[in-house]
Design a protein around this motif. Structure first.
Motif, PDB file in Angstrom:
ATOM      1  N   ASN A  94     -54.160  -6.620  10.860  1.00  0.00           N
ATOM      2  CA  ASN A  94     -52.788  -6.631  11.382  1.00  0.00           C
ATOM      3  C   ASN A  94     -52.298  -5.219  11.688  1.00  0.00           C
ATOM      4  N   ILE A  95     -52.661  -4.231  10.876  1.00  0.00           N
ATOM      5  CA  ILE A  95     -52.277  -2.845  11.146  1.00  0.00           C
ATOM      6  C   ILE A  95     -53.034  -2.324  12.369  1.00  0.00           C
ATOM      7  N   LEU A  96     -54.298  -2.669  12.477  1.00  0.00           N
ATOM      8  CA  LEU A  96     -55.103  -2.249  13.617  1.00  0.00           C
ATOM      9  C   LEU A  96     -54.516  -2.799  14.914  1.00  0.00           C
ATOM     10  N   GLY A  97     -54.131  -4.057  14.900  1.00  0.00           N
ATOM     11  CA  GLY A  97     -53.516  -4.657  16.085  1.00  0.00           C
ATOM     12  C   GLY A  97     -52.210  -3.980  16.456  1.00  0.00           C
ATOM     13  N   PHE A  98     -51.399  -3.664  15.464  1.00  0.00           N
ATOM     14  CA  PHE A  98     -50.126  -2.984  15.719  1.00  0.00           C
ATOM     15  C   PHE A  98     -50.369  -1.604  16.324  1.00  0.00           C
ATOM     16  N   LEU A  99     -51.323  -0.882  15.794  1.00  0.00           N
ATOM     17  CA  LEU A  99     -51.597   0.471  16.283  1.00  0.00           C
ATOM     18  C   LEU A  99     -52.086   0.473  17.732  1.00  0.00           C
ATOM     19  N   GLN A 100     -52.685  -0.629  18.164  1.00  0.00           N
ATOM     20  CA  GLN A 100     -53.164  -0.688  19.539  1.00  0.00           C
ATOM     21  C   GLN A 100     -52.021  -0.794  20.549  1.00  0.00           C
ATOM     22  N   TYR A 101     -50.805  -1.006  20.075  1.00  0.00           N
ATOM     23  CA  TYR A 101     -49.647  -1.002  20.966  1.00  0.00           C
ATOM     24  C   TYR A 101     -49.103   0.403  21.191  1.00  0.00           C
ATOM     25  N   LEU A 102     -49.483   1.354  20.352  1.00  0.00           N
ATOM     26  CA  LEU A 102     -48.917   2.698  20.453  1.00  0.00           C
ATOM     27  C   LEU A 102     -49.387   3.445  21.701  1.00  0.00           C
ATOM     28  N   SER A 103     -50.661   3.395  22.008  1.00  0.00           N
ATOM     29  CA  SER A 103     -51.168   4.119  23.172  1.00  0.00           C
ATOM     30  C   SER A 103     -50.559   3.608  24.481  1.00  0.00           C
ATOM     31  N   PRO A 104     -50.521   2.290  24.731  1.00  0.00           N
ATOM     32  CA  PRO A 104     -49.875   1.843  25.967  1.00  0.00           C
ATOM     33  C   PRO A 104     -48.385   2.178  26.009  1.00  0.00           C
ATOM     34  N   ALA A 126     -39.438  -7.399  29.352  1.00  0.00           N
ATOM     35  CA  ALA A 126     -40.817  -7.526  28.857  1.00  0.00           C
ATOM     36  C   ALA A 126     -41.082  -6.553  27.716  1.00  0.00           C
ATOM     37  N   PHE A 127     -40.691  -5.301  27.886  1.00  0.00           N
ATOM     38  CA  PHE A 127     -40.903  -4.294  26.859  1.00  0.00           C
ATOM     39  C   PHE A 127     -40.133  -4.653  25.592  1.00  0.00           C
ATOM     40  N   GLY A 128     -38.903  -5.103  25.763  1.00  0.00           N
ATOM     41  CA  GLY A 128     -38.093  -5.502  24.610  1.00  0.00           C
ATOM     42  C   GLY A 128     -38.697  -6.675  23.858  1.00  0.00           C
ATOM     43  N   CYS A 129     -39.177  -7.680  24.588  1.00  0.00           N
ATOM     44  CA  CYS A 129     -39.799  -8.848  23.939  1.00  0.00           C
ATOM     45  C   CYS A 129     -41.034  -8.443  23.137  1.00  0.00           C
ATOM     46  N   ILE A 130     -41.842  -7.569  23.696  1.00  0.00           N
ATOM     47  CA  ILE A 130     -43.056  -7.130  22.998  1.00  0.00           C
ATOM     48  C   ILE A 130     -42.694  -6.431  21.697  1.00  0.00           C
ATOM     49  N   TRP A 131     -41.747  -5.499  21.755  1.00  0.00           N
ATOM     50  CA  TRP A 131     -41.424  -4.732  20.552  1.00  0.00           C
ATOM     51  C   TRP A 131     -40.602  -5.528  19.547  1.00  0.00           C
ATOM     52  N   VAL A 132     -39.780  -6.464  20.002  1.00  0.00           N
ATOM     53  CA  VAL A 132     -39.085  -7.356  19.049  1.00  0.00           C
ATOM     54  C   VAL A 132     -40.114  -8.215  18.323  1.00  0.00           C
ATOM     55  N   ALA A 133     -41.099  -8.723  19.049  1.00  0.00           N
ATOM     56  CA  ALA A 133     -42.167  -9.511  18.414  1.00  0.00           C
ATOM     57  C   ALA A 133     -42.941  -8.677  17.405  1.00  0.00           C
ATOM     58  N   LEU A 134     -43.245  -7.440  17.745  1.00  0.00           N
ATOM     59  CA  LEU A 134     -43.953  -6.567  16.809  1.00  0.00           C
ATOM     60  C   LEU A 134     -43.128  -6.268  15.562  1.00  0.00           C
ATOM     61  N   ILE A 135     -41.839  -6.061  15.742  1.00  0.00           N
ATOM     62  CA  ILE A 135     -40.952  -5.807  14.594  1.00  0.00           C
ATOM     63  C   ILE A 135     -40.876  -7.046  13.702  1.00  0.00           C
TER      64      ILE A 135
END
Length: 151
Positions: A94-104, A126-135
């Motif tokens: 789960n941490i690895l998956g989260f970190l893969q969002y940082l570079s993009p 779109a950007f807001g939905c992605i980061w709300v889901a991650l949070i």
């Protein structure tokens, strides 16, 4: 906004997820896995170099600055991949998956604030939905961990 299903985006999301999961599960040494990946893409890379220009191989004879940059690009690319392989084995998935969002996300900010790319309502949603889901994912994961600790 596209009017069609974003196939490229879906393929990228699925391929990055699978790549992270496979790297996490591999039991071989990171150098071996990167060597295997390089072996897999070498035929495609050689075909591409030949397809661009039949004289693209002259850099081997002369070692032009472009040829040195091409060689350096391979080395520069392999270092982060090797480090990712080491990290993938040590981090929870789960941490690895989260970190893969940082570079993009960093590339996204670079495109907007440095290169002046357009950023409209559709991109904001779109950007807001992605980061709300991650949070939400992160918060739910923390709550689950706390519940397990209390038991």
């Amino acid at each position: 906004q596209l009017g069609t299903l974003p196939i490229v985006s879906i393929v990228l999301a699925v391929s990055f997820s699978l790549y992270g999961a496979v790297k996490k599960r591999l039991t071989i040494h990171p150098f071996s896995s990167i060597a295997f990946e390089a072996w897999l893409v070498t035929p495609v890379a050689l075909w591409y170099l030949t397809a661009i220009d039949t004289t693209s191989w002259t850099f081997i004879e002369n070692l032009t600055p472009t040829g040195l940059l091409l060689i350096g690009a391979g080395l520069t690319t392999s270092i982060p991949l090797i480090l990712f392989s080491y990290g993938a084995r040590l981090l929870p998935l789960n941490i690895l998956g989260f970190l893969q969002y940082l570079s993009p996300t960093m590339g996204f900010f670079l495109a907007i604030f440095y290169f002046g790319e357009s950023f409209g309502t559709a991109q904001l949603i779109a950007f807001g939905c992605i980061w709300v889901a991650l949070i939400l994912f992160t918060l739910s994961n923390q709550m689950t961990t706390r519940i397990k600790i209390k038991k």
